[in-house]
Enzyme design. Sequence first.
Site, short mmCIF file in Angstrom:
data_model
loop_
_atom_site.label_atom_id
_atom_site.label_comp_id
_atom_site.label_asym_id
_atom_site.label_seq_id
_atom_site.Cartn_x
_atom_site.Cartn_y
_atom_site.Cartn_z
N LEU A 513 19.75 -20.18 13.08
CA LEU A 513 19.77 -21.44 13.84
C LEU A 513 19.77 -22.63 12.90
O LEU A 513 20.25 -23.71 13.23
CB LEU A 513 18.55 -21.54 14.75
CG LEU A 513 18.48 -20.56 15.92
CD1 LEU A 513 17.13 -20.64 16.59
CD2 LEU A 513 19.59 -20.88 16.91
N GLY A 514 19.19 -22.45 11.75
CA GLY A 514 19.12 -23.57 10.82
C GLY A 514 18.06 -23.32 9.78
O GLY A 514 17.45 -22.26 9.72
N GLY A 516 14.61 -24.57 8.45
CA GLY A 516 13.44 -25.40 8.73
C GLY A 516 12.83 -25.88 7.45
O GLY A 516 13.36 -25.62 6.37
N GLY A 517 11.73 -26.58 7.56
CA GLY A 517 11.07 -27.11 6.38
C GLY A 517 10.73 -26.01 5.40
O GLY A 517 10.80 -26.20 4.20
N PHE A 518 10.39 -24.84 5.89
CA PHE A 518 9.88 -23.81 4.99
C PHE A 518 10.69 -22.54 4.97
O PHE A 518 10.26 -21.53 4.45
CB PHE A 518 8.44 -23.48 5.36
CG PHE A 518 7.52 -24.60 5.08
CD1 PHE A 518 6.78 -25.16 6.08
CD2 PHE A 518 7.42 -25.10 3.80
CE1 PHE A 518 5.93 -26.21 5.82
CE2 PHE A 518 6.57 -26.15 3.53
CZ PHE A 518 5.83 -26.72 4.54
N GLY A 519 11.86 -22.57 5.55
CA GLY A 519 12.66 -21.37 5.51
C GLY A 519 13.60 -21.33 6.70
O GLY A 519 13.53 -22.17 7.59
N VAL A 521 15.47 -20.35 10.18
CA VAL A 521 15.04 -20.02 11.54
C VAL A 521 16.18 -19.26 12.21
O VAL A 521 17.34 -19.68 12.12
CB VAL A 521 14.71 -21.30 12.33
CG1 VAL A 521 14.23 -20.94 13.73
CG2 VAL A 521 13.66 -22.12 11.62
N LYS A 535 10.99 -17.81 12.78
CA LYS A 535 10.96 -18.56 11.52
C LYS A 535 10.51 -17.62 10.41
O LYS A 535 9.42 -17.08 10.46
CB LYS A 535 10.00 -19.73 11.66
CG LYS A 535 9.83 -20.56 10.41
CD LYS A 535 9.25 -21.91 10.77
CE LYS A 535 8.14 -22.31 9.84
NZ LYS A 535 7.51 -23.56 10.17
N ASP A 632 3.18 -34.47 9.24
CA ASP A 632 4.58 -34.38 8.86
C ASP A 632 5.49 -34.59 10.07
O ASP A 632 6.45 -33.86 10.28
CB ASP A 632 4.86 -33.03 8.19
CG ASP A 632 6.14 -33.07 7.35
OD1 ASP A 632 6.62 -34.19 7.06
OD2 ASP A 632 6.65 -32.00 6.99
#
Length: 826
Positions: A513-514, A516-519, A521, A535, A632
Amino acid sequence: MDTKTNQKFLLSVIFLCLYMKTHVCLAADTITANQYLSGDQTIVSAGGVFELGFFKPGNSSNYYIGIWYKKVSVRTVVWVANREQPISDRFSSVLKISDGNLLLFSKSKGSVWSTSATSSTTTSASGSVEAVLLDNGNLVLRADGSSASTKSEPLWQSFDHPADTWLPGSRIGFNKITKQQSQILTSWKNSEDPAPGLFSFELDPKQINSFIIQWNRSQQYWTSGPWDENSDKFRWDPEMTLNDVFNYSYVTNENESYFTYSLYDPKRISRCVMYTSGQIQQLTWLETTSPRQWNLFWSKPKVYAFCGPFSTYNEQSLPLCSCLMGFEPESHRDWSLQDYSGGCSRKTTLQCGNATGTEDRFLEMPSMSLPASVEDKHSSIAYAKQCTSICLSNCFCIAYAYSSTAGCSIWTGDLFGLKQLAPDDGDGRTLYIRLAASEFKNPKSHKRSLVIATVSATAGLLTIIFCYFLWKKTWGKGRKYGAGGGKNDAGLPLYRLRRILAATNNFSEANKLGEGGFGPVYKGILPELQEVAIKRLSKKSGQGHEEFMNELKLIAKLQHTNLVRLLGCCIEKEEMILIYEYMPNRSLDKFLFDPLEKTELDWGKRFRIIEGIAQGLLYIHKYSRLKIIHRDLKASNVLLDGSMNPKISDFGMARIFGMNQTEANTNRVVGTYGYMSPEYALYGHFSEKLDVFSFGVLLLEIVSGKKNASFYRFENSRTLAGWAWELWKEGRGMEVIDESAREACEPHEALKCMHVGFLCVQEDPADRPTMSSVFLMLQGNEAASLPLSKEPAFSMHRNHPRAAVGIPAVTSFSNNEITVSIPEGR
Ligand SMILES: *[C@@H]1O[C@H](CO)[C@@H](O)[C@H](O)[C@H]1NC(C)=O
Ligand SMILES: *[C@@H]1O[C@H](CO)[C@@H](O)[C@H](O)[C@H]1NC(C)=O
Ligand SMILES: *[C@@H]1O[C@H](CO)[C@@H](O)[C@H](O)[C@H]1NC(C)=O
Ligand SMILES: *[C@@H]1O[C@H](CO)[C@@H](O)[C@H](O)[C@H]1NC(C)=O
Ligand SMILES: *[C@@H]1O[C@H](CO)[C@@H](O)[C@H](O)[C@H]1NC(C)=O
């Protein structure tokens, strides 16, 4: 080492001590003419701050004379004498005064290193000279008996011959008489070899009030820009000076110019290092954290330069460096050993100026950070085509970039510091690289070389990963990557990895899907839950076990329609995976900043989204069982469900507060520049007013459809809030509203939102409203009853000292996760 020889030697040292009837067995800060230093002996500065003696870097078998911090528990060497002449026999080597100089003498190699002070005042009698280690880390050679009170110039001092470290009180300067740099920092070759490496930090001989970093003393790839005496900051890198820790000053007279710095709090321990990665780093020792560690205050440039010329750095892929198309590694051997500093060379020479050949062409490279090497700017150029022909007509031009705001930029010479950014990174630019036309005809040969490079690189994959983690541990955020106990104390359903793999088709690209901030998804289907978002925390991303467990515990307890729901998790085999409810419309930024998608967001939807986010925040601040500060909040952390209802996500940074607690400090400032409030970005103070600030920025983004992070490019480096405020003050508030929502909006409602936004981004946290008042203000229809707002924080005013605070927020040039560590204020 032979212990017998050792004992013999020690005995002779003791004998010598007695014989000379002096305090030879050094406990002092001075080496005098009758004394010497050998084996494990050291001298310590008067206040016990620095220590000098033989040391061995890492697992190396070589010994060096060095100076390190006495009190810092991690051995940190700040100066090395014999950088290029190591010795292996420290017990049969001596550091002593000889002929008016400090001399390192090894039994096996003879004279290894000397201060070589050439002074007419010293007599040949070595009795007149002594070496003192001072509390600022300076080793000074001076005439015997000239105490600190007599102001005679030292005969020699280590501050004039720095290794890789710039200590407070020392100088980096330029001698106007000899027209040369008087001090240069050079990196170590690697962590076990202090010999001068490839990177140097020095003053620019062409503009001596600015710093440059060079590769091999020839290729400049970063500059601070000139020092501005009026505002006490560097033109291109104001972040360097804007803090309450380091006091930089620039001194210039007819003989020399230099920079020096001091610490506002002299008890702090701090150093500036030209690190082997090619970055200059300012580090501060944190005594209060556990484990105690050096914390990175800033590093320049942000792009790592070790990729060498004509290669790009890409932190999302391995190997970290790759040659540009049409180029190949300068040395395939170095490349396979993960030494990319040699860079790449052109496969086919350019045809420039050759009438018989075909004209060179340009390779389009989107989403690049522009080269750090020096460029020529042609700002008056109004068309991209003109820029192309300027480059073509100059045989030395090897790349160009064009934008309507910055005009045409042209690069000659080697290209350095190239970085591949994520496609949606707002800071990415398209770079055009000049290649021989033949490179475009035969894409197959290009593919083959790519395969070779990939294969040779894969061999070293594990090592790279290992190094990366080592680097993270040492220089990164001090996070630990635990093995993961697998215990789930959050009361969440646990899923087996097997099922997650089945649900996501083995994490297939098609399910992604994309990022994310940490990895990444992924979308997945779990029979009992239907569609879910999965995620997968990448270990590279920086969210460690600690953050993972944090998020797990926090969000499992939260239940609100405006918070994304966590449905389960998986901790298995080093994998840390979170399972969320699926949000078909993805994140808010995908709509807000996309020229086509944003038309979906009419005013009504925008207002509902603003209200929803406000409710979600109000809940975590006030009405949930825990008081939580998100820390954040930003557009990419707001997800939209099928009916465009907003849900706040990503609680990895959040902190739980005691119900009655209102403020806290952190040693690690985490979050995203541009959304951080000044007190947090600068001092690490945070309270619920930090989220209020981020909410204000987000609100203005939703109203205007403009990205705060892209504002540094606009005139005068103002922020989104600063720009909107100027228009608002002139009664042109309606112009702030996004064009695609302006027509059909309720003017009083939109202007009221903006007003609330301004209240939220005020500089003083006490002036900002709480989320309860924000919510009431958004509900009320009396815009006139709203309190007056002060000017937003970060809207720059020249010569306004507090305004300086805003600069990190607008110059960080990045919209990504940035973690900055700032030492705790007292
Ligand atoms: C030094 O050697 C030890 C033992 O062989 C090893 O565990 C350690 O990782 C090495 N340190 C470095 C920095 O290579
Ligand atoms: C650095 O420059 C020198 C000449 O200035 C050159 O001989 C040497 O090969 C260069 N080193 C590298 C690694 O390119
Ligand atoms: C900063 O350094 C300069 C020059 O050394 C000094 O004059 C000034 O007083 C210092 N400022 C503070 C606040 O310590
Ligand atoms: C510059 O050098 C000259 C000659 O050594 C000396 O007389 C003068 O005082 C120096 N000026 C400064 C400002 O140090
Ligand atoms: C010009 O092109 C010809 C043929 O492509 C080549 O042999 C020659 O070396 C080129 N000259 C220059 C100066 O590049």
